[in-house]
Motif scaffolding. Sequence first.
Motif, short mmCIF file in Angstrom:
data_model
loop_
_atom_site.label_atom_id
_atom_site.label_comp_id
_atom_site.label_asym_id
_atom_site.label_seq_id
_atom_site.Cartn_x
_atom_site.Cartn_y
_atom_site.Cartn_z
N ARG B 287 0.94 -1.05 0.01
CA ARG B 287 0.16 0.01 -0.09
C ARG B 287 1.13 1.33 -0.08
N PRO B 288 0.23 2.18 -0.52
CA PRO B 288 1.13 3.69 -0.46
C PRO B 288 1.38 3.98 0.85
N TRP B 289 2.61 4.31 1.28
CA TRP B 289 3.03 4.72 2.56
C TRP B 289 2.01 5.95 3.26
N LEU B 290 1.51 6.68 2.44
CA LEU B 290 0.62 7.78 2.90
C LEU B 290 -0.43 7.34 3.72
N ASP B 291 -1.00 5.76 3.29
CA ASP B 291 -2.17 5.18 3.64
C ASP B 291 -1.89 4.88 5.20
N PHE B 292 -0.55 4.86 5.74
CA PHE B 292 -0.33 4.62 7.27
C PHE B 292 0.06 5.91 7.76
N VAL B 293 0.05 7.00 7.21
CA VAL B 293 0.34 8.38 8.01
C VAL B 293 -0.81 8.82 8.73
N PRO B 295 -3.89 11.31 9.62
CA PRO B 295 -4.53 12.19 8.48
C PRO B 295 -4.08 13.63 8.98
N ASP B 296 -3.51 14.16 10.20
CA ASP B 296 -3.05 15.39 10.34
C ASP B 296 -1.83 15.58 9.87
N ASP B 297 -0.91 14.41 9.63
CA ASP B 297 0.38 14.61 9.23
C ASP B 297 0.68 14.25 7.65
N VAL B 298 -0.33 14.04 7.03
CA VAL B 298 -0.25 13.80 5.56
C VAL B 298 0.34 15.01 4.63
N GLU B 299 -0.25 16.04 5.09
CA GLU B 299 0.22 17.26 4.38
C GLU B 299 1.66 17.46 4.35
N ALA B 300 2.10 17.44 5.73
CA ALA B 300 3.71 17.51 5.88
C ALA B 300 4.61 16.61 5.29
N THR B 301 3.96 15.37 5.30
CA THR B 301 4.65 14.15 4.98
C THR B 301 4.68 14.28 3.32
N VAL B 302 3.54 14.63 2.60
CA VAL B 302 3.86 14.83 1.29
C VAL B 302 5.07 15.92 0.78
N GLU B 318 9.61 14.25 11.27
CA GLU B 318 8.70 13.41 12.00
C GLU B 318 7.14 13.47 11.70
N ASN B 319 6.79 12.30 11.73
CA ASN B 319 5.35 12.14 11.53
C ASN B 319 4.71 10.89 12.42
N ARG B 320 3.51 10.79 12.32
CA ARG B 320 2.77 9.55 13.06
C ARG B 320 2.21 8.53 11.92
N TYR B 321 2.65 7.48 12.33
CA TYR B 321 2.35 6.26 11.65
C TYR B 321 1.32 5.28 12.48
N ARG B 322 0.36 4.83 11.71
CA ARG B 322 -0.69 4.04 12.32
C ARG B 322 -0.32 2.72 12.35
N CYS B 323 -0.31 2.16 13.67
CA CYS B 323 -0.05 0.52 14.11
C CYS B 323 -1.37 -0.27 13.49
N LYS B 324 -1.01 -1.40 13.43
CA LYS B 324 -2.03 -2.44 13.07
C LYS B 324 -3.25 -2.24 14.13
N ASP B 325 -2.73 -2.12 15.21
CA ASP B 325 -4.01 -2.10 16.23
C ASP B 325 -4.87 -0.80 16.41
N GLY B 326 -4.47 0.16 15.26
CA GLY B 326 -5.32 1.32 15.24
C GLY B 326 -4.41 2.62 16.06
N SER B 327 -3.29 2.15 17.02
CA SER B 327 -2.84 3.43 17.64
C SER B 327 -1.87 4.06 16.50
N TYR B 328 -1.12 5.15 17.10
CA TYR B 328 -0.29 5.88 16.18
C TYR B 328 1.10 5.71 17.08
N ARG B 329 2.17 5.77 16.25
CA ARG B 329 3.41 6.03 16.74
C ARG B 329 4.38 7.09 16.15
N TRP B 330 5.23 7.75 16.94
CA TRP B 330 5.70 8.93 16.24
C TRP B 330 6.92 8.47 15.77
#
Lengths: 147, 726
Positions: B287-293, B295-302, B318-330
């Motif tokens: 999947r595109p990596w943006l799928d994991f970012v 939502p608030d960090d998508v713009e900065a990531t792009v 720095e941005n936040r990535y979604r974990c499989k369990d739905g939580s986010y990691r910096w």
Amino acid sequence: MNERMVEILLVEDNPSDLELTMLALQENRIANRIEVARDGAEAVDFIFCQGAHAGRSIRNGPRVILLDLKLPKIDGIEVLRRVKADERTRRIPVVVLTSSREERDIVSTYDLGVNSYIVKPVDWEQFSESIKNIGLYWMLINEPPTP
Amino acid sequence: MEFLATRAWLRSAALFRLYAEHQTLPRGPVVHIDRAIAVGFSATLLILLVVGAVAFRGTSRLVDTATAGEQNQKVLGALESELMAVFDAVAYSRAYALTGNAEYRQDYEAALQGSAQSLSELRVLVAEESEQASHLAQLESSIAARFAICAEVVHARESDGAAKAAAVIGSGQGKPLMEDIRRIVAEMRQHETARLGEGRFAAIAISRYTKSIIVIGCAAAAVLILVFLIVIRREIRQRERAMADRDLHFNSSLDMLCVAGFDGYFKQVNPSWTKTLGWSAEELTSRPWLDFVHPDDVEATVGAGNTVTSGTSLVTFENRYRCKDGSYRWISWTSQPMVEKQLIYAVARDVTERKRADERFQTLFECAPNGLLLVDASRRILLANVELARMFGYEQKELLGQTVELLVPDRIRAVHPSYVAGFMKAPKQRAMGAVPNLFGRKKDGSEIPLHVALNPIEYEGGVGVLVAIADVSERKKTEDRLRSLNNELENKSAALVATNKELEAFSYSVSHDLRAPLRAIDGFSRVLLEKFSDTIAPDAKRYLNIVRENTALMSALIDDLLAFSRLSRQAMNKRTVPVDMQVRDIIERLRPEYQGRDLKIQVDKLPPCEGDPDLLRQVWINLLSNAIKYTRNRDNATIHIGSSSNGNGHATYFVKDNGAGFDMQYSDKLFGVFQRLHRQEDYEGTGIGLATVQRIIQRHGGRIWADAKMDEGATFSFTLEGHSES
């Protein structure tokens, strides 16, 4: 033995109470030989044979002392303290006969070794009954030590 | 600690970039090997070419030699045939001459033809060789002369007969010609044979030379090939090892390493990704990596992605990535683009904990109720929190980078650096308020009294001071106010003590002195009635009795009032009270009050409670006496004593009767001192009982309330829950 034998020393400053007490004693025919002290000082003089009573022998003490607490000059508690503190007089039974129902009075007189604490009832019949009982008890029922 | 970790991480990132570069750029030794291999293979090829050329030339020359030999053989053959044809022609001419047989004549003709043929062959064959050609010319002329004799023989036979022919033969003119012919043929043969021998010798030499070149060339090529085979194998092994090392580093790195395409997909991720985010490598790469970012960090990531794909390396994005369990990691990124390969080599690190710690620190620092400053050894302000800025009237950003003297009053600004230097010589924690009478200078120039705490700390390798500052101007004001309040309180307290003493003296005196007159009034009234009963008028007797009743009431009032006032002064002695037993005992003791009445008293099982047993006894006595008193005009009177649990472990007790009750509109007067809801002649009383009850229950922290109806009864309920005096 020319000096008068006293059965009851009544220490009472209030003339009404004094008269009512005397009335009650007479009515119940408790005692004839009653000495009255109108304040603490008189009571002390009589008990310790000093002042006006200097001629008396201390060994010829009263059978019982009926003591009011609120007294002029020397108050009842002090009189009690002196009686109970003195080797010669401490065996004389002292009955506090007072209007006070205050706990501290009861406690402090017992601490000093009072023999009985009676609250004078306001009701005449009850008062009269109390005096009668006191007299009967201390004059007849109670066995005093031989002086 | 954090700085060290960051340094190690940056080193690791640099290593990974180095590995990434290895994949695309040849290393020093690799250049050497590659050139060596090229040179080696060229040399081998050259050798093989030389060998080929030599072999080709040798073979060509051998073929030439063989062709030349064949020519010689052909010449030899033709010479043989010619010689034979000459002999045949001579023989058959003679045979015809003897016999005249036409058959011989034909054979003779055939021999002539054969000779001619062979001669023409020879002419062709030796055309190139002048020596042989001249020999051949001689031969031809000799043969022609000989054949002329033969023709003469034949002609003589035909025309003159056998004798004439024999004469011609016998003339012997043919013999020298034949010898010439033989000699010439022999010479020609010898020439050809010699040539033949020459050619064979040359062929042997050529083949020997060619053979040796082939052997040497092939051997050299084989050796070269073997050498390069070994070199290449060694190189391949080295590369494999390097690859394995890289893979090991890639797979075992605690950081998240990845190779991503400019197309927005991960190409390769190491196992740390799965460990950190929970996604498998397949899920991450499909999947595109943006799928994991987040939502608030998508713009900065792009934006960051565009920076990288334009060829700029990126550090600590720095941005936040979604974990499989739905939580986010910096995640913190260091990315290195390879524009020519359209790839990004990135090292990512889970900085969630650091981020949280940062946030916590930020929150702590900013929300601290004190002003906080971090000052370095050269007195520069590195950090200042909101409270500090507010305290001194600055904006936070105005303070950063300034020397701390900015906040010091003008009068000690000059000496302050020496204070700091002194402190720095032996940095030691100093508690808040340890140095009294410190002042700060606000932006507007005014001074504020301060308490300052100093705490030397190490940061980023240097020594600094964490300064906590409290503005004590409010505190000073408060202290002053508190002091005056305290004084006031002390005065009031003293007044209260005095009042209490007075009250005590008052009640003591009431206890003694108020009773005596009453006793006198009652006593003498009674004496009057007894002693003078004969002479007193009946009305006077009644009045005297009224006097006595009132003295009794007065006496009761005094008793109750004294008891009530004692309540407030009496010490509480709390313990567990066996309420059930206490209530049953009181009912028994009150029996004289209801003896002979039609009264049913029902007592439920009552739970124990915490309280002063003597005071609670008074409560029960008063409530039960009331119930007994107010039911006395009732047939089938009942009193019910029970309890209910109010749910938090405290019991609510109640006393319910079906007596006189009261009108609820006067219920507010119920518990007041001297307040009565019944007339004295109906129900006697002092109006202190319920006031006493309420006072006791209040001292226990409880509450009492009543519910009643006129002529239907009353229920008094109370609970001892809540806070009480100890």
